[in-house]
Design a protein around this motif. Structure first.
Motif, PDB file in Angstrom:
ATOM      1  N   PRO A 116      38.151  36.277  15.315  1.00 21.34           N
ATOM      2  CA  PRO A 116      38.452  36.213  13.875  1.00 21.34           C
ATOM      3  C   PRO A 116      39.308  35.021  13.467  1.00 21.34           C
ATOM      4  CG  PRO A 116      39.650  38.010  14.939  1.00 21.34           C
ATOM      5  CD  PRO A 116      38.652  37.521  15.928  1.00 21.34           C
ATOM      6  N   GLN A 117      40.218  34.572  14.349  1.00 18.08           N
ATOM      7  CA  GLN A 117      41.047  33.430  13.989  1.00 18.08           C
ATOM      8  C   GLN A 117      40.260  32.117  13.957  1.00 18.08           C
ATOM      9  OE1 GLN A 117      42.862  35.917  15.900  1.00 18.08           O
ATOM     10  NE2 GLN A 117      43.904  36.409  13.989  1.00 18.08           N
ATOM     11  N   GLN A 118      38.991  32.166  14.432  1.00 14.87           N
ATOM     12  CA  GLN A 118      38.137  30.979  14.370  1.00 14.87           C
ATOM     13  C   GLN A 118      36.909  31.218  13.502  1.00 14.87           C
ATOM     14  OE1 GLN A 118      37.961  28.352  17.940  1.00 14.87           O
ATOM     15  NE2 GLN A 118      38.543  30.201  19.043  1.00 14.87           N
ATOM     16  N   ASP A 180      51.261  43.161  18.378  1.00 15.48           N
ATOM     17  CA  ASP A 180      49.871  42.708  18.215  1.00 15.48           C
ATOM     18  C   ASP A 180      49.734  41.814  16.980  1.00 15.48           C
ATOM     19  OD1 ASP A 180      48.717  44.181  20.428  1.00 15.48           O
ATOM     20  OD2 ASP A 180      48.910  45.984  19.205  1.00 15.48           O
ATOM     21  N   ALA A 181      50.365  42.243  15.895  1.00 16.22           N
ATOM     22  CA  ALA A 181      50.284  41.468  14.657  1.00 16.22           C
ATOM     23  C   ALA A 181      50.978  40.111  14.805  1.00 16.22           C
ATOM     24  CB  ALA A 181      50.896  42.256  13.498  1.00 16.22           C
ATOM     25  N   ALA A 182      52.154  40.096  15.437  1.00 16.26           N
ATOM     26  CA  ALA A 182      52.876  38.839  15.641  1.00 16.26           C
ATOM     27  C   ALA A 182      52.058  37.893  16.519  1.00 16.26           C
ATOM     28  CB  ALA A 182      54.230  39.104  16.272  1.00 16.26           C
ATOM     29  N   TYR A 183      51.433  38.426  17.562  1.00 13.59           N
ATOM     30  CA  TYR A 183      50.588  37.607  18.435  1.00 13.59           C
ATOM     31  C   TYR A 183      49.412  37.019  17.656  1.00 13.59           C
ATOM     32  CZ  TYR A 183      46.870  36.666  21.816  1.00 13.59           C
ATOM     33  OH  TYR A 183      45.834  36.087  22.523  1.00 13.59           O
ATOM     34  N   SER A 184      48.774  37.835  16.856  1.00 14.77           N
ATOM     35  CA  SER A 184      47.580  37.390  16.130  1.00 14.77           C
ATOM     36  C   SER A 184      47.917  36.345  15.070  1.00 14.77           C
ATOM     37  CB  SER A 184      46.892  38.592  15.478  1.00 14.77           C
ATOM     38  OG  SER A 184      46.504  39.543  16.453  1.00 14.77           O
ATOM     39  N   LEU A 185      48.965  36.584  14.297  1.00 14.45           N
ATOM     40  CA  LEU A 185      49.354  35.612  13.283  1.00 14.45           C
ATOM     41  C   LEU A 185      49.797  34.288  13.906  1.00 14.45           C
ATOM     42  CD1 LEU A 185      49.137  38.090  11.436  1.00 14.45           C
ATOM     43  CD2 LEU A 185      51.245  37.348  10.300  1.00 14.45           C
ATOM     44  N   THR A 186      50.442  34.383  15.047  1.00 13.65           N
ATOM     45  CA  THR A 186      50.870  33.162  15.728  1.00 13.65           C
ATOM     46  C   THR A 186      49.681  32.358  16.225  1.00 13.65           C
ATOM     47  OG1 THR A 186      52.966  34.199  16.378  1.00 13.65           O
ATOM     48  CG2 THR A 186      52.280  32.243  17.613  1.00 13.65           C
ATOM     49  N   ALA A 236      43.126  34.925   8.400  1.00  7.08           N
ATOM     50  CA  ALA A 236      44.452  34.383   8.705  1.00  7.08           C
ATOM     51  C   ALA A 236      45.401  35.525   9.044  1.00  7.08           C
ATOM     52  CB  ALA A 236      44.986  33.595   7.516  1.00  7.08           C
ATOM     53  N   GLY A 237      45.134  36.709   8.490  1.00  9.62           N
ATOM     54  CA  GLY A 237      45.968  37.884   8.742  1.00  9.62           C
ATOM     55  C   GLY A 237      45.299  38.929   9.597  1.00  9.62           C
ATOM     56  N   SER A 238      44.204  38.563  10.273  1.00 10.33           N
ATOM     57  CA  SER A 238      43.484  39.518  11.127  1.00 10.33           C
ATOM     58  C   SER A 238      44.290  39.833  12.383  1.00 10.33           C
ATOM     59  CB  SER A 238      42.127  38.927  11.514  1.00 10.33           C
ATOM     60  OG  SER A 238      41.391  39.834  12.296  1.00 10.33           O
ATOM     61  N   VAL A 239      44.172  41.077  12.858  1.00 12.74           N
ATOM     62  CA  VAL A 239      44.947  41.516  14.021  1.00 12.74           C
ATOM     63  C   VAL A 239      44.022  41.937  15.157  1.00 12.74           C
ATOM     64  CG1 VAL A 239      46.685  43.138  14.883  1.00 12.74           C
ATOM     65  CG2 VAL A 239      46.837  42.278  12.532  1.00 12.74           C
ATOM     66  N   VAL A 240      44.214  41.323  16.313  1.00 12.95           N
ATOM     67  CA  VAL A 240      43.528  41.711  17.549  1.00 12.95           C
ATOM     68  C   VAL A 240      44.576  42.229  18.523  1.00 12.95           C
ATOM     69  CG1 VAL A 240      41.652  40.046  17.250  1.00 12.95           C
ATOM     70  CG2 VAL A 240      43.715  39.364  18.486  1.00 12.95           C
ATOM     71  N   GLU A 241      44.125  43.013  19.516  1.00  8.57           N
ATOM     72  CA  GLU A 241      45.083  43.545  20.485  1.00  8.57           C
ATOM     73  C   GLU A 241      45.563  42.428  21.405  1.00  8.57           C
ATOM     74  OE1 GLU A 241      45.683  47.231  23.619  1.00  8.57           O
ATOM     75  OE2 GLU A 241      43.778  46.167  23.556  1.00  8.57           O
ATOM     76  N   ALA A 242      46.872  42.262  21.509  1.00 13.71           N
ATOM     77  CA  ALA A 242      47.453  41.172  22.286  1.00 13.71           C
ATOM     78  C   ALA A 242      47.146  41.297  23.774  1.00 13.71           C
ATOM     79  CB  ALA A 242      48.962  41.118  22.057  1.00 13.71           C
ATOM     80  N   ARG A 243      47.343  42.483  24.343  1.00 11.44           N
ATOM     81  CA  ARG A 243      47.154  42.644  25.796  1.00 11.44           C
ATOM     82  C   ARG A 243      45.713  42.342  26.191  1.00 11.44           C
ATOM     83  NH1 ARG A 243      48.730  48.332  28.376  1.00 11.44           N
ATOM     84  NH2 ARG A 243      50.732  47.643  27.526  1.00 11.44           N
TER      85      ARG A 243
END
Length: 592
Positions: A116-118, A180-186, A236-243
């Motif tokens: 999603p970030q791409q 997860d949200a912090a990882y995704s936004l970063t 830009a605000g999509s969230v994926v699982e960090a792990r």
């Protein structure tokens, strides 16, 4: 996406999602898939180093190609005579009343990734919007509401605290956390070397992103940024699982889907053939989707798409061939949806008559924009009266023209402006690629003809696809063709003038192709970007709009509808241009 794409003329090359975009025209049998690999949303080649904003060449070219190809029906007889005016464009379709086992849907482009970030193009966004969720939600009327999280604004707009819904969980059952949200936004803010920088320009005011609780993420800003808040409803605000994402750094490929939380999951993806989504039976909001699975095909070319749509092999499609709209209306329902899409004549940085705002104003007045909407776009567009599509402005007061161009009075005004500019005789070259679509050609020819009527020496120049894509490579892209301007369809990610104005405020922006600069407008736009008071910001943007409309950095031609075709067996998806970020398939179902 702030970019443009050519498919909107009919069909254009892909441009980037976050910024305005467009759709390339493929009426000549050109492969949209091949185009998608060449361009990015901005109108410059889609490469990690060349796409700082999601409006890169790929989106621009695809939009151009798509818009143009679909609109290339020929003359007025092929236009939709009963197409509604833009004020009557729809937001929704009738609600589905029955369940559906399988829906067959066509995409104008096969996805190139499911990250999603791409995501910044027609195919990938139309799929991922049903899989991955963002902190906020984009509604069919372009308003923003809670998505995965609710928002609390603190510190006079400089701190945004997102509280994630306690019920939210990923497909694997793991909770959606602040980490997860912090990882995704970063990832969107600081993309890796392997990522195209699609959304990072919207994070310009961000100073810190951190998890401040198990279900909370906090964003600190240098100054208030209301556009950033809206962008949290996009990928830009999509969230994926960090792990999961760290364990699968190549996620997004056909064999490695992302780990998201939306109402549909990836069942299979056979590249070059089809992609199937399956209803998430453990969706955290409750299972409301009426369709068990959606099978996406990637048919390209007007004739192939039209045969499949009219023959019943495909039940629905966003941006169907414009040339077939009349025929499609005999087999189902064609919806003209509210949109954030528009088609422009985009000046290049070449020294010449178009560098004079009076010449750009004269073209705007002389061109019969209603005729272009009716013929080149098959009626799926309306004459532009303002710098941006009407639905982009929201509460911002737009400066509008009284006419739609080409009237005797407007021709007379245009001739006076040309005379004031010194009656230049230098040739004005308008470049377009015939391979994109007949509609792109028709539009540029109409502009050239209008220019000649008011005493300008303008000509349409057919160029190769490669030369056309070069135009989107930045301010020097005109050199291979010697062109003074080209046609491009542009779409915005959210309804906010700031998303486009920021391009024209910065002569160094790679999508500011003419390197337009105006100190007065730029100052107002910068002030608006940092203003946290909505009313004050709206006034600053309205003042900037008045100034820009007087200078016309680009020449608006038509506002383009978000066209949706549904056969008589299905209904429910939104008609407006939210299908890139909202789970439209969740509303898809049987009409009876």
């Amino acid at each position: 996406m702030r970019g443009g794409s050519i498919r909107h003329l009919g069909r254009l090359p892909p441009s980037r999602a976050p910024r305005p975009r467009r759709r390339p025209g493929l009426s000549k049998g050109t492969s949209l898939m091949s185009l998608s690999f060449r361009l990015s949303h901005r109108t410059r080649p889609h490469t990690p180093s060349g796409t700082q904003r999601w409006r890169t060449v790929q989106v621009a070219a695809v939009t151009a190609a798509l818009g143009l190809a679909t609109a290339c029906g020929g003359g007025p007889e092929s236009a939709q005579k009963d197409a509604p005016g833009s004020q009557d464009w729809a937001t929704t379709t009738p609600r589905a009343t029955g369940n559906l086992d399988t829906a067959n849907w066509n995409l104008i482009l096969e996805p190139t990734t499911l990250d999603p970030q791409q995501a910044s193009n027609y195919g990938v966004n139309d799929v991922l919007s049903n899989m991955c969720e963002s902190l906020q939600t984009l509604n069919p009327d372009f308003s923003i509401s809670d998505g995965l999280a609710s928002l609390k604004v603190e510190n006079r707009g400089k701190r945004l605290v997102y509280s994630i819904d306690a019920k939210a969980h990923f497909w694997n059952g793991q909770p959606v956390t602040g980490a997860d949200a912090a990882y995704s936004l970063t990832r969107a803010w600081h993309p890796s070397a392997q990522q195209a920088p699609i959304y990072n320009q919207y994070f310009a005011a961000v100073t810190a992103i951190k998890a401040t609780g198990p279900r909370e993420v906090t964003v600190d800003l240098q100054h208030p940024d209301l556009l950033f808040q809206k962008m949290m409803a996009t990928f830009a605000g999509s969230v994926v699982e960090a792990r999961y994402s760290k364990a699968h750094p190549d996620f997004g490929k056909p064999s490695v889907p992302p780990m998201c939380s939306g109402p549909y999951t990836l069942k299979s993806w056979k590249t070059g053939s089809k992609l199937t989504l399956e209803r998430n039976q453990d969706y955290w909001r409750g299972v409301t989707a009426k369709t068990r699975q959606v099978v996406f095909s990637f048919l390209q070319g007007d004739s192939s798409q039209t045969r499949a749509l009219t023959g019943g092999a495909i039940q629905g499609m966003y941006q169907p061939p414009t040339s077939a709209l009349s025929r499609l209306g005999e087999h189902g329902k064609v919806y003209y949806g509210k949109s954030l899409l528009s088609f422009y004549l985009v000046p290049t940085a070449k020294t010449g008559p178009l560098q004079d705002p009076r010449i750009r104003q004269a073209l705007f007045l002389a061109l019969n924009r209603t005729a272009v909407a009716r013929t080149a776009f098959g009626g799926a567009a309306a004459a532009s009266r303002s710098m941006l599509p009407a639905d982009v402005y929201g509460p911002v007061k737009a400066t509008k023209s009284d006419g739609t161009g080409g009237s005797p009075d407007e021709i007379a005004q245009a001739k006076r402006l040309v005379k004031e500019a010194g009656s230049p005789t230098t040739k004005i070259v308008l470049a377009g690629a015939p391979a994109i679509s007949d509609s792109l050609t028709q539009s540029l020819q109409a502009i050239a003809e209008a220019a000649r009527k008011i005493g300008l020496n303008a000509t349409y120049k057919p160029v190769t696809l490669g030369q056309f894509y070069d135009l989107f490579s930045g301010p020097q892209g005109w050199r291979s063709t010697g062109s003074d301007a080209f046609g491009s369809q542009w779409n915005l990610p959210v309804a906010d003038p700031q998303a486009q104005f920021s391009v024209w405020a910065n002569p160094k922006d790679p999508t500011n192709y003419s390197q337009f600069t105006d100190g007065t407008a730029s100052k107002l736009i910068r002030q608006a970007a940092a203003e946290g008071d909505t009313a004050k910001r709206d006034e600053l943007l309205a003042r900037a709009d008045r100034r820009l409309f007087d200078r016309l950095p680009w020449v608006p031609v038509v506002d383009v509808a978000n066209v949706l075709y549904l056969d008589n067996s299905v209904t429910g998806p939104p008609a407006s241009f939210v299908n890139w970020y909202s789970p439209w398939a969740q509303q898809l179902g049987a009409s009876k």
